[in-house]
Design an enzyme around this catalytic site. Structure first.
Site, short mmCIF file in Angstrom:
data_model
loop_
_atom_site.label_atom_id
_atom_site.label_comp_id
_atom_site.label_asym_id
_atom_site.label_seq_id
_atom_site.Cartn_x
_atom_site.Cartn_y
_atom_site.Cartn_z
N ASN A 182 0.82 -1.21 0.00
CA ASN A 182 0.00 0.00 0.00
C ASN A 182 0.85 1.26 0.00
O ASN A 182 0.58 2.22 0.72
CB ASN A 182 -0.93 0.01 1.21
N CYS A 183 1.88 1.25 -0.82
CA CYS A 183 2.86 2.33 -0.86
C CYS A 183 2.88 2.96 -2.25
O CYS A 183 2.54 2.30 -3.24
CB CYS A 183 4.24 1.75 -0.52
N GLY A 184 3.28 4.21 -2.33
CA GLY A 184 3.41 4.87 -3.61
C GLY A 184 4.43 4.20 -4.51
O GLY A 184 4.40 4.35 -5.73
N THR A 210 4.80 0.84 -4.63
CA THR A 210 4.41 -0.56 -4.82
C THR A 210 4.51 -0.99 -6.28
O THR A 210 4.75 -2.16 -6.57
CB THR A 210 2.99 -0.81 -4.26
#
Length: 199
Positions: free
Chosen positions: A76-78, A80
């Site tokens: 759930n990361c920018g 990813t």
């Protein structure tokens, strides 16, 4: 079990990934640290091991003769979107490189899922086939995974003290078990800087 399709948030993050990379490349997250002194580790990298998310153990002695790219990951990361780039890197350089992902929930709780769900999410949405470790702690402190303790402790790796600064920090180890580079999260796995070290 329902397939781990992307949430609305994950779809937005995937769509915004090119912008995230464009605007963070010049920040500290885009830094590259090199082992310019060619320092060798006091504790051999190939003595390390990790438990994979499928329950098997990966003994790093099996990786002798290959370069290894160790990456702490999150769903759930920018950053990813780098999962697909890491997979492409593995496919392109598979004869001389092994990518290993280490899912962790250490940065803004961006990996809350369990191991089975993480594996399914990565395979379904990004085609990941490289090994994923069991979810673990990668930042310094009690409970830090031994692999990341080695990567960020100069008393063990010979020179580097840089811990992961965010999800998708990347560490490159050469065929002889020497840590050669740290690549920040904003350095694409498919960048010239990374690929130059694999050719």
């Amino acid at each position: 079990m329902k397939p781990m399709k992307m949430t609305f948030r994950q779809k937005i993050l995937k769509a915004l990934y090119p912008l995230v990379m464009k605007f963070s490349g010049g920040s500290s997250k885009g830094k590259i640290i090199r082992n310019s002194q060619k320092a060798k580790p006091s504790r051999p990298f190939h003595q390390l091991k990790t438990s994979l998310n499928n329950g098997e153990e990966l003994d790093f002695s099996q990786l002798k003769g290959k370069k290894v790219l160790v990456v702490n990951t999150a769903s759930n990361c920018g950053y990813t979107g780098q999962y697909s780039e890491l997979q492409k890197l593995q496919e392109q350089y598979g004869k001389q490189l092994q990518v290993i992902g280490f899912p962790a929930n250490d940065f803004k709780e961006q990996e809350k899922a369990d191991d089975a769900s993480i594996a399914e999410f990565c395979q379904l949405n990004y085609g990941v086939s490289f090994p994923l470790s069991k979810k673990s702690q990668v930042v310094k402190g009690k409970g830090q995974h031994p692999v990341f303790e080695w990567l960020s402790n100069p008393a063990e790796n010979g020179w580097n003290r840089q811990p992961p600064e965010w999800n998708f920090s990347k560490y490159l180890i050469n065929e002889d078990g020497v840590l050669t580079h740290y690549f920040g999260p904003a350095v694409s796995p498919l960048s010239k800087e990374v690929q130059r070290q694999l050719s």
